[in-house]
Motif scaffolding. Sequence first.
Motif, PDB file in Angstrom:
ATOM      1  N   ARG A   1      -1.082  10.067  -4.221  1.00 26.74           N
ATOM      2  CA  ARG A   1      -0.168   9.588  -5.266  1.00 26.74           C
ATOM      3  C   ARG A   1      -0.916   9.276  -6.561  1.00 26.74           C
TER       4      ARG A   1
ATOM      5  N   ALA B   1       2.616   8.788  -8.495  1.00 32.33           N
ATOM      6  CA  ALA B   1       3.471   7.601  -8.488  1.00 32.33           C
ATOM      7  C   ALA B   1       2.586   6.377  -8.319  1.00 32.33           C
ATOM      8  N   THR B   2       2.662   5.447  -9.259  1.00 28.30           N
ATOM      9  CA  THR B   2       1.745   4.310  -9.272  1.00 28.30           C
ATOM     10  C   THR B   2       2.486   2.994  -9.475  1.00 28.30           C
ATOM     11  N   LEU B   3       1.823   1.919  -9.061  1.00 27.99           N
ATOM     12  CA  LEU B   3       2.259   0.562  -9.372  1.00 27.99           C
ATOM     13  C   LEU B   3       1.074  -0.169  -9.973  1.00 27.99           C
TER      14      LEU B   3
ATOM     15  N   ALA C   1       4.106  -1.703  -3.232  1.00 28.88           N
ATOM     16  CA  ALA C   1       3.523  -0.370  -3.336  1.00 28.88           C
ATOM     17  C   ALA C   1       3.661   0.405  -2.028  1.00 28.88           C
TER      18      ALA C   1
ATOM     19  N   SER D   1       7.387   1.444  -1.274  1.00 29.45           N
ATOM     20  CA  SER D   1       7.946   2.382  -2.251  1.00 29.45           C
ATOM     21  C   SER D   1       7.082   3.620  -2.435  1.00 29.45           C
TER      22      SER D   1
ATOM     23  N   ARG E   1       3.895   4.136  -3.470  1.00 24.51           N
ATOM     24  CA  ARG E   1       3.182   4.207  -4.749  1.00 24.51           C
ATOM     25  C   ARG E   1       1.717   3.838  -4.543  1.00 24.51           C
TER      26      ARG E   1
ATOM     27  N   PRO F   1       9.652   6.368  -6.458  1.00 21.03           N
ATOM     28  CA  PRO F   1       9.486   7.243  -7.627  1.00 21.03           C
ATOM     29  C   PRO F   1      10.779   7.909  -8.079  1.00 21.03           C
TER      30      PRO F   1
END
Length: 519
Positions: free
Chosen positions: A163, A173-175, A197, A200, A202, A256
């Motif tokens: 991710r 996809a990041t947090l 994270a 979800s 991420r 995401p």
Amino acid sequence: VASPGHGAPAAGWTPGWGRMPAPRSRRAAGQEGGRVRLPLLIGLGLLSGLLFIGAAAVAAALRAEPPEASSATFSFLHAARGSSSAGLRSHSKPEQAAAEPAAPDAVPSTSPRLAETETEREHRAGDPLEAAAAHAVGLPAPTALDAEFIAALADYSRLHSARLAGTGGSKRATLSCEPSAQMGNRVRFVASCLLLAMVSDRALVVRFRQGYYASLADLFESPGFAWEASGDDKVASGRAIDPKDSQQLLCGDLGPDGAGPALSVSGNYYFMPFVANNPLYRAKARRWFPNGDIFGTMARVVFRPGPQVRDMMDTLLLDLGRKAGLPDGERWTCELGFQIRNDNDPVRRPQISAKEWDLYRKCAAELLPRSRREDPRVFVATDSDPSRKICSEEVPYPFEVYGDFERSNNPKGVRKALVDLLVFSTCDIMLTSPWSSYGRVASVYAGREAYFVTDWGVPTGEPHRRFLDILRDEDGKSGCFRFLRTEPCPWQGPKGELGFNDVVRTTTCWDASMFSDVC
């Protein structure tokens, strides 16, 4: 009602996060049993042959695979009893008393690993499957109930790499997580970010050193993936989420596809319970944390003290053991701990009143076994050198501290503060300053509830929080209380007047199974 702690589930515990149902009368139960007894006997007779044939295969399978933790044991944010120390008296009322569950065996360090990525090999020293060997002396190691989360964390380490880079068929996809305040609040906030994270899907990027004096790597082992932002990272902040936005965290799609490729969250609010109760993600939370002890599991598996902190703690306990005349190589143990938060100038701006000091002394005398009231082994953790001096006048016993006081304005000072917290967490009885995140994090590491004293009129002044009375002063309000659970209660409102249940009711997706018994 006591919920399961680190051991086996309590008898009669209901599935999910709901409360225990009202018991039926014995007569009614017997009448129902009479109506179904004959069909049951016939059915059991037919099934017995099949069960006998399959018994050997089932037993072999159970021996070959670790048992799955049942979601029926899960109850998040309900009152939980921590493990009692041997020889200490219970202050639970008779109807609240419950048999202490046996502690499960530690997860073996030889648990099978998933196929390693390059990033996993780089961080192999921080593999949570090897946490038992890397844990500091006196701190709880992972238990059998942590096995599901350990496996999920191993899977997440692979997803994290994909991710973060947007490779292997995965979208980026990041947090981005930026904690604030001091160490206790920062650790609680990062734990909330990690759960968000993971559920979800991420990659978590923590900016722990932003506005602070130490990095995660200065304090903790790697969790098996690169979770801390480097100086040249290009992770976009993306859409910002308010950690107190209970509607979004409890009811929203935070993945995401639902919230976009990049999310960011900053602050020091403990928002984990809202994510854990989100209907889209609570099935994962139930599976990973079968006894509801989310923060406690993370303390044992993720927030493991790094090698420098472990060495500092071990050296301190050995030195104190020699000072106490213990045999060579034997470590000192603590019976009574005081965590005193009293400001840098406790003479002009005392946070602990004379009345509260008196309550500390009364509470200690009440909690200590009679045979240990004369010369208990005492450790004091404070927030300033002047506070230590005040303790020498107010604490009624000789006590130990961790060397010369050093401010937490550099990595070494922050590590010393963490050692202070961890040694305090090993004390059989932990007397904390009220509402201090430091004391609450120590309680999570200990796996048992702490005590606190206050002359603020608690708990009457804040009815949405429940505590166990140890003693009350003559005014009927001030006193010594025990928290009913190790994890903190999230609250909102200008004066913290809205408890977790009050906040949950303001959302569009709430149901009664989300409610807490103690917050």
